[in-house]
Scaffold this motif. Structure first.
Motif, PDB file in Angstrom:
ATOM      1  N   LYS A 295       0.857  -1.179   0.000  1.00  0.00           N
ATOM      2  CA  LYS A 295       0.000   0.000   0.000  1.00  0.00           C
ATOM      3  C   LYS A 295       0.898   1.235   0.000  1.00  0.00           C
ATOM      4  CE  LYS A 295      -4.000   2.116   2.246  1.00  0.00           C
ATOM      5  NZ  LYS A 295      -5.038   1.977   3.288  1.00  0.00           N
ATOM      6  N   ASP A 296       0.530   2.231  -0.805  1.00  0.00           N
ATOM      7  CA  ASP A 296       1.368   3.419  -0.973  1.00  0.00           C
ATOM      8  C   ASP A 296       0.890   4.563  -0.087  1.00  0.00           C
ATOM      9  OD1 ASP A 296       2.914   2.191  -2.935  1.00  0.00           O
ATOM     10  OD2 ASP A 296       1.470   2.718  -4.504  1.00  0.00           O
ATOM     11  N   PHE A 297       1.863   5.284   0.499  1.00  0.00           N
ATOM     12  CA  PHE A 297       1.591   6.484   1.291  1.00  0.00           C
ATOM     13  C   PHE A 297       2.492   7.599   0.766  1.00  0.00           C
ATOM     14  CE2 PHE A 297       0.523   2.897   3.951  1.00  0.00           C
ATOM     15  CZ  PHE A 297      -0.671   3.277   4.561  1.00  0.00           C
ATOM     16  N   ASN A 298       1.962   8.811   0.684  1.00  0.00           N
ATOM     17  CA  ASN A 298       2.732   9.973   0.240  1.00  0.00           C
ATOM     18  C   ASN A 298       2.774  11.014   1.350  1.00  0.00           C
ATOM     19  OD1 ASN A 298       3.206   9.392  -2.747  1.00  0.00           O
ATOM     20  ND2 ASN A 298       1.002   9.104  -2.566  1.00  0.00           N
ATOM     21  N   VAL A 299       3.964  11.545   1.595  1.00  0.00           N
ATOM     22  CA  VAL A 299       4.141  12.586   2.608  1.00  0.00           C
ATOM     23  C   VAL A 299       4.742  13.802   1.918  1.00  0.00           C
ATOM     24  CG1 VAL A 299       5.216  13.237   4.780  1.00  0.00           C
ATOM     25  CG2 VAL A 299       4.521  10.852   4.389  1.00  0.00           C
ATOM     26  N   ALA A 300       4.008  14.926   1.893  1.00  0.00           N
ATOM     27  CA  ALA A 300       4.488  16.170   1.281  1.00  0.00           C
ATOM     28  C   ALA A 300       5.140  17.030   2.364  1.00  0.00           C
ATOM     29  CB  ALA A 300       3.324  16.918   0.629  1.00  0.00           C
ATOM     30  N   LEU A 301       6.411  17.395   2.158  1.00  0.00           N
ATOM     31  CA  LEU A 301       7.147  18.204   3.127  1.00  0.00           C
ATOM     32  C   LEU A 301       7.161  19.662   2.692  1.00  0.00           C
ATOM     33  CD1 LEU A 301      10.264  15.918   3.813  1.00  0.00           C
ATOM     34  CD2 LEU A 301       7.976  15.817   4.831  1.00  0.00           C
ATOM     35  N   LYS A 302       7.115  20.560   3.685  1.00  0.00           N
ATOM     36  CA  LYS A 302       7.208  21.990   3.437  1.00  0.00           C
ATOM     37  C   LYS A 302       8.423  22.546   4.183  1.00  0.00           C
ATOM     38  CE  LYS A 302       3.170  23.153   4.994  1.00  0.00           C
ATOM     39  NZ  LYS A 302       1.982  23.982   5.296  1.00  0.00           N
ATOM     40  N   GLU A 303       8.986  23.610   3.625  1.00  0.00           N
ATOM     41  CA  GLU A 303      10.152  24.208   4.271  1.00  0.00           C
ATOM     42  C   GLU A 303       9.760  24.761   5.648  1.00  0.00           C
ATOM     43  OE1 GLU A 303      13.527  27.708   3.643  1.00  0.00           O
ATOM     44  OE2 GLU A 303      12.046  27.302   2.067  1.00  0.00           O
ATOM     45  N   TYR A 304      10.585  24.443   6.641  1.00  0.00           N
ATOM     46  CA  TYR A 304      10.315  24.912   8.005  1.00  0.00           C
ATOM     47  C   TYR A 304      10.824  26.340   8.140  1.00  0.00           C
ATOM     48  CZ  TYR A 304      10.557  25.263  13.097  1.00  0.00           C
ATOM     49  OH  TYR A 304      10.409  25.669  14.388  1.00  0.00           O
ATOM     50  N   LYS A 305       9.926  27.273   8.495  1.00  0.00           N
ATOM     51  CA  LYS A 305      10.264  28.698   8.573  1.00  0.00           C
ATOM     52  C   LYS A 305      10.509  29.173  10.001  1.00  0.00           C
ATOM     53  CE  LYS A 305       9.490  29.489   4.136  1.00  0.00           C
ATOM     54  NZ  LYS A 305      10.530  29.954   3.201  1.00  0.00           N
ATOM     55  N   GLY A 306      10.370  28.300  11.020  1.00  0.00           N
ATOM     56  CA  GLY A 306      10.503  28.707  12.424  1.00  0.00           C
ATOM     57  C   GLY A 306      11.953  28.884  12.847  1.00  0.00           C
ATOM     58  N   PRO A 307      12.160  29.075  14.159  1.00  0.00           N
ATOM     59  CA  PRO A 307      13.525  29.275  14.666  1.00  0.00           C
ATOM     60  C   PRO A 307      14.370  28.017  14.500  1.00  0.00           C
ATOM     61  CG  PRO A 307      11.976  28.999  16.466  1.00  0.00           C
ATOM     62  CD  PRO A 307      11.160  29.111  15.221  1.00  0.00           C
ATOM     63  N   LYS A 308      15.710  28.239  14.434  1.00  0.00           N
ATOM     64  CA  LYS A 308      16.644  27.138  14.279  1.00  0.00           C
ATOM     65  C   LYS A 308      17.541  27.043  15.504  1.00  0.00           C
ATOM     66  CE  LYS A 308      16.794  27.567   9.226  1.00  0.00           C
ATOM     67  NZ  LYS A 308      15.826  28.628   9.155  1.00  0.00           N
ATOM     68  N   LYS A 309      18.178  25.903  15.650  1.00  0.00           N
ATOM     69  CA  LYS A 309      19.085  25.667  16.769  1.00  0.00           C
ATOM     70  C   LYS A 309      20.132  26.773  16.836  1.00  0.00           C
ATOM     71  CE  LYS A 309      22.511  22.307  18.395  1.00  0.00           C
ATOM     72  NZ  LYS A 309      23.158  21.016  18.118  1.00  0.00           N
ATOM     73  N   GLY A 310      20.287  27.384  18.059  1.00  0.00           N
ATOM     74  CA  GLY A 310      21.279  28.436  18.264  1.00  0.00           C
ATOM     75  C   GLY A 310      20.752  29.836  18.061  1.00  0.00           C
ATOM     76  N   ASP A 311      19.526  29.997  17.514  1.00  0.00           N
ATOM     77  CA  ASP A 311      18.956  31.340  17.361  1.00  0.00           C
ATOM     78  C   ASP A 311      18.791  31.983  18.745  1.00  0.00           C
ATOM     79  OD1 ASP A 311      18.875  30.920  14.703  1.00  0.00           O
ATOM     80  OD2 ASP A 311      16.693  30.737  14.524  1.00  0.00           O
TER      81      ASP A 311
END
Length: 775
Positions: A730-746
């Motif tokens: 059975k096939d599953f699709n996961v669409a990813l979006k660019e993460y715009k939140g804070p990053k490690k060390g901000d």
């Protein structure tokens, strides 16, 4: 799984051609330059299709030139993107769309031929395998091969990429003809642009334009939009999209007209409307500009051209032209319109032409030296500064007050406009009668007869002109009738050019020929009236035969049921030939025979294929090849859904099959392959396949975050929860979006009540030790 190409193939000179190309948004199924012919050695083979050479890369894959070993003709082939071919619902959408566009047969459309289910696949190199991405069981898209280069590349030969007007109009008119032909059949293109128009230069220097990807690239783009929230479910390419496409409203024939007008503007002025806006990459700004800002065509274009473009690019579909050809003709009229010097010198001729159109009667006579005593007929006279134009309510015998145009060059146009042009005729000025003119009864009889013949010619011509309008109802749908329509047009031109000569005998001969031509025109109209219904019935039969093509190819009727197939195709060819020459009775007879034979061919070949697939399924079942057995049973059920033997074997095989989950990860609509992703904090290489080692029937999985990093950017999405309640894959699709939140060390500084400040450091999700400097 090779990654998809999201922009067109490299341009000829390495410079982007338009905002569509500069922003990487000009996707199509085959938008690179094509090359004629192929190499001596094939690059591979998919059933009967031998892969000869790569034609180019489009937004959804690579197109190859192939030779159909069965028919011996060259075709263009490509595979479908994974996110389409791995989804049953999307494949049904593609098949339904393909079934419609495959019925389009027009000289300016590259036809979609067949969706071919691949069986035996062989590649000579890994590169071809990764680009075409067709494996056994996949669907191969087969299209008519259109030689030449894309319009986006072809126009680069001109300074500033601005195509000369007449050349550009020729292309626009051909594309408009293709659009109207499809629109009459209720089919929209939805993605008209230079990358989807192929230009071929003929040996005689003529240019032929053919439209590619009719509705197919648009359907795939819509399919891609349903997999990712980053991509809107739109069907066009941004610089050519009409306001209704941007706003998600209903599309119509006027939507294609808008795209055609945007392309026309690009050819004539060097760029699309609102070009600067599309270079910003700001989707909201693009949408608002196209939907709200009125377009003003460049001042460098003639006023008539600007006006035609602005109508076709109107915000509301109902404010555009009635069809694409009407826009093309308005464009041409605007480009050819020029100011005409010397209007005053020709005003008398204008008045004469206006009166002729209104039904007045004219007898031109010239008086000059050397012609005293005789008056030439209408076809030989000329207007001089001695001519009088007389307003009359009756034929020439009734004199009326005259308006004397003694100096034609001094007349202003408005002076003529004040005259009732329907009553103007030209008579000789009063002159002293000489002995020659007073004693010539034979000449007077000839003049009287010439006048009568002139009247007869005029009214016969006018009668035909009035009936000419009856042709329009046939001209809108000329298939099979075009020969008679052309004959009627030829007769109309010949009749309209008939004019009296200078002698009675010559004029009588002209009038006799005119009568014959008018009778022939009447017979042509009668033929069209009598044969249109039979034409429609015969064309319906031709459509039913075309609908059989898919099954004939799918079930390999040519190989498995050759006798009825050959008989049916021969009758079909005879019917097509009879149809083209207008013998619809013979065409109908042959089409009926063809249908009977081809239906028999389909039935016989289906029977053979069912028997072969059942035999293969039995072998796989005996050898415990469960998945292969299920596949063969599905082949049988696809042909014969009620086949009990196939159902029983499939059930037996499925009882031994363990469940598996195939998880495809898409970033910006592009399926990832061979890279690591994190699913719930655990790293997997994609494509991710979970079998019975990872999942168990009856248990629930998913509901976790999926993340992927590339080029300093992090993309995230969620694998939805699912409960294992199936067997097999059975096939599953996961669409990813660019993460715009804070990053490690901000770092972020906040002010507390009382004025004190506190500096915070963002700590990424996960485990860490309190007090540790590493986080």
């Amino acid at each position: 799984m090779a990654s998809e190409i999201l922009s067109d193939a490299a341009t000829m000179d390495g410079v982007a051609d338009s905002p569509a190309e500069r922003t990487g948004l000009s996707e199509s199924l085959g938008s690179a330059a094509t090359v004629a012919g192929g190499s001596d050695s094939a690059l591979g083979r998919i059933d009967q299709y031998e892969l000869l050479s790569e034609l180019g890369g489009g937004g959804f894959g690579t197109v190859y030139l192939a030779k159909d070993a069965v028919s011996g003709i060259n075709v263009a082939v490509k595979g479908l993107p994974p996110f389409v071919k791995n989804n049953r619902e999307e494949m049904e959408n593609i098949r339904a769309n393909f079934a419609l566009v495959s019925r389009l047969h027009h000289p300016n459309i590259a036809a979609a031929l067949v969706l071919h289910p691949a069986k035996d696949v062989e590649y000579r190199s890994r590169d071809v395998r990764e680009k075409l991405r067709v494996s056994p069981g996949d669907t191969l898209m087969v299209m008519e091969y259109a030689p030449g280069v894309t319009l986006s590349q072809w126009r680069r030969q001109f300074p500033g990429r601005k195509v000369p007007f007449e050349t550009a109009f020729g292309i626009i008119r051909q594309v408009a003809a293709a659009m109207d032909y499809a629109h009459e059949r209720k089919i929209l293109h939805r993605d008209i642009k230079p990358a989807n128009v192929m230009i071929e230069t003929k040996p005689d220097g003529g240019i032929a334009a053919r439209v590619l990807d009719f509705g197919l690239a648009a359907e795939i783009r819509s399919s891609m939009g349903r997999f990712s929230q980053e991509i809107h479910d739109t069907s066009g390419t941004r610089p050519y999209m009409a306001p209704e496409q941007w706003l998600g409203e209903k599309q119509s024939e006027a939507t294609d007209q808008y795209a055609l007008a945007a392309m026309a503007c690009e050819l004539l002025a060097g760029d699309v409307p609102f070009a600067g806006v599309f270079e910003t990459g700001d989707t909201a700004l693009m949408r608002d500009t196209v939907a709200k800002r009125a377009y003003k065509a460049p001042a460098e274009l003639p006023a008539g051209v600007r006006h035609a473009l602005e109508i076709a690019l109107a915000k509301k579909p109902e404010e555009r032209f009635a069809n694409c050809m009407q826009f093309a003709e308005a464009l041409r009229g605007g480009g050819r319109r020029r100011s005409a010097p010397g209007i005053a010198k020709s005003v008398a001729f204008v008045a004469f032409a206006a009166a002729l159109a209104a039904g007045g009667y004219f007898g031109w006579r010239k008086y000059g030296e050397g012609e005293k005593g005789r008056e030439p007929g209408p076809g030989r006279s000329a207007l001089t500064n001695q001519t009088q134009l007389v307003i009359a309510n009756s034929p020439p015998e009734q004199p009326q007050p005259a308006v004397n145009f003694t100096d034609v060059e001094s007349i202003e146009p408005q002076n003529v406009e004040s005259i009732d042009k329907s009553q103007i005729r030209d008579v000789p000025p009063e002159q002293p009668q000489t002995a020659d003119t007073a004693s010539a009864p034979a000449a007077e009889e000839d003049l009287t007869r010439l006048d009568e013949l002139s009247k007869d010619i005029f009214w016969k011509k006018r009668s035909v002109e009035q009936r000419k309008g009856e042709l329009e109802k046939y001209r809108k749908d000329p298939d099979g009738l075009s020969g008679k329509i052309d004959e009627a047009d030829r007769l109309c031109r010949k009749i309209s050019e008939a004019a009296a000569a200078s002698t009675v005998s010559e004029t009588e001969k002209i009038y006799a020929g005119l009568r014959d031509d008018a009778d022939a025109f009447d017979r042509t109209l009668a033929w069209l009236s009598d044969n249109k219904a039979l034409r429609d019935e015969t064309r319906k039969l031709a459509g039913e035969l075309a609908a059989l093509d898919g099954d004939l190819d799918r079930f390999k009727a040519k190989d498995l049921a050759y006798k009825p197939y050959a008989k049916g195709m021969a009758s079909r060819g005879k019917g097509k030939s009879a149809f083209s020459r207008g013998d619809f009775a013979d065409a109908k007879k042959n089409y009926v025979e063809a249908k009977k034979s081809l239906v028999q061919a389909v039935a016989e070949s289906r029977k053979v294929l069912v028997a072969k697939s059942l035999a293969d399924a039995k072998k796989h079942l005996q050898n415990k090849h469960w998945e292969d057995c299920i596949g063969k049973c599905d082949e049988v059920l696809g042909i014969d859904p009620s086949n009990a033997e196939a159902k029983e074997m499939k059930a037996q095989a499925q009882s031994h099959v363990v469940p598996s989950a195939n998880i495809a990860i898409l970033v910006e609509g592009e399926p990832l392959s061979g890279v690591p992703v994190k699913i719930g904090g655990q790293t997997w290489n994609v494509p991710v396949v979970w079998t019975d080692r990872n999942i168990t029937a009856g248990k629930t999985y998913g509901g976790v975050e999926v993340s992927f990093e590339r080029g300093g950017k992090r993309y995230v999405g969620n694998l939805e929860k699912f409960t294992v309640g199936w067997k097999g894959r059975k096939d599953f699709n996961v669409a990813l979006k660019e993460y715009k939140g804070p990053k490690k060390g901000d770092r972020k500084t906040i002010t507390l009540p009382g004025g004190a400040t506190m500096e915070l450091i963002y700590v990424a999700p996960g485990s860490f030790t309190m007090g540790s400097p590493s986080f």
